[in-house]
Write an enzyme that holds these catalytic residues in place. Structure first.
Site, PDB file in Angstrom:
ATOM      1  N   HIS A   1      58.009  96.715  47.375  1.00  0.00           N
ATOM      2  CA  HIS A   1      58.191  95.438  46.714  1.00  0.00           C
ATOM      3  C   HIS A   1      56.978  94.594  47.037  1.00  0.00           C
ATOM      4  CE1 HIS A   1      61.130  93.079  44.789  1.00  0.00           C
ATOM      5  NE2 HIS A   1      62.131  93.820  45.201  1.00  0.00           N
TER       6      HIS A   1
ATOM      7  N   ASP B   1      57.414  92.174  49.908  1.00  0.00           N
ATOM      8  CA  ASP B   1      57.738  92.740  51.230  1.00  0.00           C
ATOM      9  C   ASP B   1      56.517  93.281  51.952  1.00  0.00           C
ATOM     10  OD1 ASP B   1      60.428  92.288  51.058  1.00  0.00           O
ATOM     11  OD2 ASP B   1      60.899  94.284  50.273  1.00  0.00           O
TER      12      ASP B   1
HETATM   13  C1  GLT Z   1      66.302  94.039  45.022  1.00  0.00           C
HETATM   14  C2  GLT Z   1      67.483  94.601  44.290  1.00  0.00           C
HETATM   15  C3  GLT Z   1      67.371  96.060  44.056  1.00  0.00           C
HETATM   16  C4  GLT Z   1      66.160  96.425  43.259  1.00  0.00           C
HETATM   17  C5  GLT Z   1      64.898  96.079  43.939  1.00  0.00           C
HETATM   18  C6  GLT Z   1      63.702  96.539  43.131  1.00  0.00           C
HETATM   19  S1  GLT Z   1      64.817  94.428  44.268  1.00  0.00           S
HETATM   20  O1  GLT Z   1      66.252  94.490  46.328  1.00  0.00           O
HETATM   21  O2  GLT Z   1      68.652  94.330  45.034  1.00  0.00           O
HETATM   22  O3  GLT Z   1      68.512  96.553  43.426  1.00  0.00           O
HETATM   23  O4  GLT Z   1      66.179  97.788  43.080  1.00  0.00           O
HETATM   24  O5  GLT Z   1      63.400  95.724  42.084  1.00  0.00           O
END
Ligand code: GLT
Ligand code: MN
Length: 402
Positions: free
Chosen positions: A59, A62
């Site tokens: 991410h 992150d």
């Molecule tokens: C976030 C969300 C996830 C997604 C991530 C990627 S972001 O953590 O809860 O379900 O997969 O975009």
């Protein structure tokens, strides 16, 4: 450390991936403080490397690559280099890269669906940057989880325009990939609600509908990664049907996996964790075993908040691998079981039981469909779908009696 079943772990580890946010998660929730120590992105990468997990997903926010926070291009590129070194040292590849379009106050009324063109442009720019970074990391996918694109007050955004804006953003991303000659593909991740009251890209079917709005040449560049059980189960939907629809449409990108009690907030429990539905989890692996045995299984969840010890993260990784390896083994054995094979027999046919082929002679096909004296009552009387028998076989098998 608990001894985990290595043979189960070995069955899936080669096709596994973890979101880095799973490991960075410190266990805080809206009601409680963190329970686990912070670790760095580099530590999380190293941990997966140590455990021989081949992929990680990143991410931007992150890993210190949020272009809204780190605006200096040289510093940004230097950070990419540091992460590339950490990935190389760990022997871990980037499976998916994703721009966070949901955290900053600027996108609180939507990112690409905002009524404000400057916000839409800001969000689009972040998406383009994510595509650049994904290319540098050699990532296979850029996921668009538009978690902040939704509504509480529907008077604010015309829902027709909202879907047009989403399709426009996806289409522009595809055009940019083509222009730059990148290999990465886009993946839409649906979720029905949370953090918004209602999220536009809510279900697997919705995501497929958005792909259907794209120009034909861009549609193959876009897939869907459902999050099962969590996101579909939050709306009481069927995980097995979600995968089936994506495989049938040839749009399954990869899976996000985790555990969930139906109709609750997004629990992100480990796979099979807590009160997760074992049969739904079994059916997920049945679809994988039968239709997409090489599908990447990416765990998008985190340790329970009860787990605060030094091994919590490592045990979380091993536990997910063990649980999914176990279910995949169950599903594979179920499909191979002679009694199951005998009941299912030729159940997967698609034709209508006549020789005429509609693709070569449609008129003959229609004539054959109309020709014989099919009788609904007679058919009903002799029909034996064996659903109850199969359900029993599933239960016997799952509970170790078959
Ligand atoms: C976030 C969300 C996830 C997604 C991530 C990627 S972001 O953590 O809860 O379900 O997969 O975009
Ligand atoms: Mn997810």
């Amino acid at each position: 450390m608990i001894p985990y079943r290595t043979e189960l772990i070995d069955a899936v580890i080669g096709q596994s991936s973890f979101g880095i946010w799973d490991l960075l998660n410190k266990g805080s929730d809206p009601f409680g403080a963190p329970v686990r120590d912070a670790i760095s992105a580099e530590d999380a990468i190293a941990l997966l490397g140590k455990l021989k997990v081949p992929h990680i997903s990143l991410h931007d926010i992150d890993v210190g690559l949020d272009p809204w926070l780190l605006t200096d291009p040289a510093a940004f590129q230097a950070r990419v280099g540091v992460l590339q070194d950490a990935l190389k040292a760990a022997g871990v590849g980037v499976w998916m890269y994703t721009p966070c379009e949901f955290h900053h106050p600027a996108v609180r009324a939507g990112s690409v669906t905002s009524n404000n063109a400057d916000v839409r442009r800001l969000a689009l720019r972040k998406l383009l940057t994510a595509l650049d970074v994904a290319d540098q990391f050699g990532a296979s996918w850029v996921t668009m989880w538009l978690g902040r694109d939704g509504s509480e007050v529907d008077a604010l955004i015309d829902s027709t325009v909202a879907y047009e804006r989403i399709a426009d953003a996806v289409s522009l991303a595809c055009k940019y990939i083509k222009q730059q000659g990148y290999k990465v593909k886009i993946s839409l991740e649906p979720k029905p609600n949370e953090p918004r009251g209602d999220i536009y890209v809510s279900t697997v079917g919705t995501a497929l509908g958005i792909i259907g709005m794209l120009p034909a040449d861009e549609q193959p560049m876009v897939g869907v990664n459902p999050e099962l059980l969590q996101h579909e189960a939050m709306a009481g939907l069927n995980a097995y049907h979600a995968i089936g629809q994506l495989v049938a449409a040839d749009r399954l990108a990869f899976l996000h996996l985790g555990g969930q009690t139906p109709l609750r907030y997004d629990m992100d429990h480990p796979f099979l964790g807590g009160n997760s539905d074992l049969k739904q989890s079994f059916y997920i692996m049945l679809a994988v075993a039968k239709h997409r045995p090489d599908c990447v299984l990416e765990f998008d969840c985190h340790p329970f908040r009860t787990e605060a010890g030094p091994d919590a993260r490592e045990e979380f990784v091993l536990g997910n691998l063990e649980a999914s390896g176990m279910m995949l083994a169950k599903a594979t054995a179920f499909l191979a079981h002679p009694e199951v094979q005998q009941v299912l027999g030729s159940c997967d046919g698609r034709d209508f039981g006549i020789a005429a082929d509609p693709a070569t002679d449609f008129a003959a096909f229609i004539q054959a469909v109309r020709a014989d004296a099919l009788d609904a009552d007679a058919l009903a009387a002799k029909l034996n779908p064996q659903a109850q028998y199969l359900d029993r076989l599933v239960n016997l098998h799952l509970l170790g009696y078959l």
